[in-house]
Enzyme design. Sequence first.
Site, PDB file in Angstrom:
ATOM      1  N   GLU A  88       0.738  -1.121   0.020  1.00 56.84           N
ATOM      2  CA  GLU A  88       0.018  -0.074   0.191  1.00 56.84           C
ATOM      3  C   GLU A  88       0.804   1.506   0.136  1.00 56.84           C
ATOM      4  O   GLU A  88       1.973   1.162   0.642  1.00 56.84           O
ATOM      5  CB  GLU A  88      -0.705  -0.036   1.396  1.00 56.84           C
TER       6      GLU A  88
ATOM      7  N   CYS B 164       2.752   8.339   0.721  1.00 55.70           N
ATOM      8  CA  CYS B 164       3.539   7.754   1.693  1.00 55.70           C
ATOM      9  C   CYS B 164       3.819   6.138   1.225  1.00 55.70           C
ATOM     10  O   CYS B 164       3.505   5.487   0.331  1.00 55.70           O
ATOM     11  CB  CYS B 164       3.322   8.059   3.378  1.00 55.70           C
TER      12      CYS B 164
ATOM     13  N   CYS C 279       6.352  -6.418   7.266  1.00 54.48           N
ATOM     14  CA  CYS C 279       7.577  -6.094   7.559  1.00 54.48           C
ATOM     15  C   CYS C 279       8.195  -7.183   8.823  1.00 54.48           C
ATOM     16  O   CYS C 279       7.675  -7.715   9.231  1.00 54.48           O
ATOM     17  CB  CYS C 279       7.668  -4.786   8.091  1.00 54.48           C
TER      18      CYS C 279
ATOM     19  N   CYS D 178       7.919  -4.254  15.871  1.00 53.85           N
ATOM     20  CA  CYS D 178       7.560  -3.286  16.337  1.00 53.85           C
ATOM     21  C   CYS D 178       5.523  -3.839  16.858  1.00 53.85           C
ATOM     22  O   CYS D 178       4.992  -4.051  16.466  1.00 53.85           O
ATOM     23  CB  CYS D 178       7.103  -1.917  15.854  1.00 53.85           C
TER      24      CYS D 178
ATOM     25  N   CYS E 222       2.657  -1.966  15.707  1.00 59.58           N
ATOM     26  CA  CYS E 222       2.646  -1.872  14.102  1.00 59.58           C
ATOM     27  C   CYS E 222       1.923  -2.412  13.570  1.00 59.58           C
ATOM     28  O   CYS E 222       2.032  -4.240  13.944  1.00 59.58           O
ATOM     29  CB  CYS E 222       3.830  -1.532  13.377  1.00 59.58           C
TER      30      CYS E 222
ATOM     31  N   GLY F   5       6.929  -1.983   5.803  1.00 58.59           N
ATOM     32  CA  GLY F   5       8.692  -2.783   5.473  1.00 58.59           C
ATOM     33  C   GLY F   5       9.000  -1.556   6.392  1.00 58.59           C
ATOM     34  O   GLY F   5       8.881  -0.240   7.189  1.00 58.59           O
ATOM     35  N   GLU F   6      10.802  -1.605   6.131  1.00 58.87           N
ATOM     36  CA  GLU F   6      11.906  -1.205   6.526  1.00 58.87           C
ATOM     37  C   GLU F   6      12.818  -0.765   5.497  1.00 58.87           C
ATOM     38  O   GLU F   6      13.592  -1.789   4.932  1.00 58.87           O
ATOM     39  CB  GLU F   6      12.683  -2.572   7.843  1.00 58.87           C
TER      40      GLU F   6
ATOM     41  N   SER G 257      12.506   6.595   6.375  1.00 55.38           N
ATOM     42  CA  SER G 257      12.393   6.423   8.074  1.00 55.38           C
ATOM     43  C   SER G 257      12.846   5.470   8.632  1.00 55.38           C
ATOM     44  O   SER G 257      12.581   4.480   7.957  1.00 55.38           O
ATOM     45  CB  SER G 257      11.123   6.494   8.806  1.00 55.38           C
TER      46      SER G 257
ATOM     47  N   SER H  26      12.831   6.048  14.030  1.00 53.76           N
ATOM     48  CA  SER H  26      12.084   5.388  15.586  1.00 53.76           C
ATOM     49  C   SER H  26      12.277   5.925  16.202  1.00 53.76           C
ATOM     50  O   SER H  26      13.009   4.506  17.068  1.00 53.76           O
ATOM     51  CB  SER H  26      11.191   4.249  14.606  1.00 53.76           C
ATOM     52  N   LEU H  27      11.742   6.431  17.423  1.00 53.30           N
ATOM     53  CA  LEU H  27      12.581   5.809  18.333  1.00 53.30           C
ATOM     54  C   LEU H  27      11.396   5.550  19.779  1.00 53.30           C
ATOM     55  O   LEU H  27      11.707   3.576  19.981  1.00 53.30           O
ATOM     56  CB  LEU H  27      12.867   7.236  19.682  1.00 53.30           C
TER      57      LEU H  27
ATOM     58  N   ASN I 133      -2.211   5.055  15.906  1.00 50.34           N
ATOM     59  CA  ASN I 133      -3.456   4.343  15.514  1.00 50.34           C
ATOM     60  C   ASN I 133      -3.335   3.167  15.552  1.00 50.34           C
ATOM     61  O   ASN I 133      -3.253   2.161  15.565  1.00 50.34           O
ATOM     62  CB  ASN I 133      -3.012   4.762  14.358  1.00 50.34           C
TER      63      ASN I 133
ATOM     64  N   CYS J 178      -0.871   6.198   9.958  1.00 51.13           N
ATOM     65  CA  CYS J 178       0.420   5.084  10.878  1.00 51.13           C
ATOM     66  C   CYS J 178       0.717   3.689  10.972  1.00 51.13           C
ATOM     67  O   CYS J 178      -0.192   4.060  12.106  1.00 51.13           O
ATOM     68  CB  CYS J 178       1.413   6.397  11.535  1.00 51.13           C
TER      69      CYS J 178
HETATM   70  N1  SAH Z   1      10.099   0.315   9.456  1.00 48.61           N
HETATM   71  C1  SAH Z   1      10.027   2.265   9.527  1.00 48.61           C
HETATM   72  C2  SAH Z   1       8.986   3.119   8.602  1.00 48.61           C
HETATM   73  C3  SAH Z   1       7.556   2.592   8.474  1.00 48.61           C
HETATM   74  S1  SAH Z   1       6.749   2.687   9.857  1.00 48.61           S
HETATM   75  C4  SAH Z   1       9.995   2.949  10.729  1.00 48.61           C
HETATM   76  O1  SAH Z   1      10.170   2.067  11.001  1.00 48.61           O
HETATM   77  O2  SAH Z   1      10.385   3.845  10.660  1.00 48.61           O
HETATM   78  C5  SAH Z   1       6.631   4.917  10.317  1.00 48.61           C
HETATM   79  C6  SAH Z   1       6.583   5.258  11.054  1.00 48.61           C
HETATM   80  O3  SAH Z   1       4.988   4.874  12.221  1.00 48.61           O
HETATM   81  C7  SAH Z   1       7.518   4.810  12.435  1.00 48.61           C
HETATM   82  O4  SAH Z   1       7.626   6.356  12.724  1.00 48.61           O
HETATM   83  C8  SAH Z   1       6.296   3.617  13.759  1.00 48.61           C
HETATM   84  O5  SAH Z   1       6.837   3.940  14.563  1.00 48.61           O
HETATM   85  C9  SAH Z   1       5.177   4.959  13.299  1.00 48.61           C
HETATM   86  N2  SAH Z   1       3.921   3.867  13.611  1.00 48.61           N
HETATM   87  C10 SAH Z   1       4.140   2.444  13.169  1.00 48.61           C
HETATM   88  N3  SAH Z   1       3.145   1.791  13.768  1.00 48.61           N
HETATM   89  C11 SAH Z   1       1.866   2.991  14.196  1.00 48.61           C
HETATM   90  C12 SAH Z   1       0.991   2.690  15.128  1.00 48.61           C
HETATM   91  N4  SAH Z   1       0.009   1.774  15.047  1.00 48.61           N
HETATM   92  N5  SAH Z   1      -0.168   4.850  16.019  1.00 48.61           N
HETATM   93  C13 SAH Z   1       1.452   5.419  14.975  1.00 48.61           C
HETATM   94  N6  SAH Z   1       2.673   5.402  14.331  1.00 48.61           N
HETATM   95  C14 SAH Z   1       2.583   3.888  14.590  1.00 48.61           C
END
Ligand code: SAH
Length: 355
Positions: free
Chosen positions: A97, A117, A124, A128, A131, A172-173, A204, A226-227, A302, A345
């Site tokens: 997507e 985006c 992925c 996390c 996600c 994805g990463e 990212s 992403s921290l 989200n 996100c």
């Molecule tokens: N893999 C990469 C890019 C994809 S995610 C990364 O992790 O940075 C893009 C952003 O969405 C990341 O900062 C991730 O932490 C955030 N994200 C993932 N799941 C989410 C959710 N359910 N709600 C809000 N942000 C989310």
Amino acid sequence: MPRREIQDLSRGALEAWCAAAGEPRYRATQILAWVHRKGADDFARMSNLSRSLRARLDADFTLDRLAPVFVADAADGTRKLLFHLPGEGGARPAAIESVLIPQFEREAGARDRLTLCISSQAGCGMGCGFCATARMGLVRNLSPAEIVGQVRAGRALAAPRPVTNVVFMGMGEPLANYEAVRTALDILTAEWGYAISPRRITVSTVGLVPAIPRLIADTRVNLAVSLSATTDAQRARLMPVDRRYPLRALLDACRALPLPRRKRITFEYVMLGGENDGEADARRLVRLLHGLRAKVNLIPFNPFPGAGFVASPRERIARFQAILRDHGVHATIRESRGQDIQAACGQLAAARAAA
Ligand code: SAH
């Protein structure tokens, strides 16, 4: 030999092909301009190339365009594109997507943005906990053609409005698929390609430490990290990558980057209610970012079915932001977009949508 997709080739690779075909190097740039900038659908139409060269291109390469199988429209103007990727050449079929996000600037004189985006992998493998894409696991890496194809399709859907920004924040990463992402970034930024300024592209990452200096050396795009946590115990619980690359290693790598003047690293922080959104977290974040040219982007969580987390209340996010700002850390809150079509996100999970 099976034909290769020409949109997967870097300029260097096509130059090597031209040399082997007895053609001058500059021919590669002419061909790439047809493929990417002029958007030719067929080698036969590349009118400044000899008939024999066009025939050789046709014998060695395919030129297939990615097209969305479905477009979902959200109430706020966000649009989600769903693509089915065929499983050719040993690659697994997959679904991915992209999301088009209009951002209307309230300040006078500011330019409206249209951000696309895009995904770098189907699914992925980073795991996390917050996600939805992570729940799919890694299906496969995307090819350069599949990455730039999302931009072509997004542009076509948005026309006549131009896509102003591209972010690798879909599925994805990106740094786990480094070579393909690097080739795609070259195509997206080249004059013979999509001619998008690297200042308008953001990659990212979850924090794959060794690939970060590589990205900064190889490209001029913006970096987002992403921290989402301020201690290793907390971060490892949310983001398994922390066990491999703990906070210290990640932030030291960021500190050591040769950033161009005025450029800052964005640190994304997903706000999870009662998990990482307290005042102590905000203060630890201030200390962690000390000495870094950083800005923080707070992302309201989200939700998705079975997520197991709740969103932080607005006041708590505002309080968190205020603490960062009081300590001189630049902090913004990301507006959540496209929630009603599961396009926000962390909500992208094309396998389920496609099923
Ligand atoms: N893999 C990469 C890019 C994809 S995610 C990364 O992790 O940075 C893009 C952003 O969405 C990341 O900062 C991730 O932490 C955030 N994200 C993932 N799941 C989410 C959710 N359910 N709600 C809000 N942000 C989310």
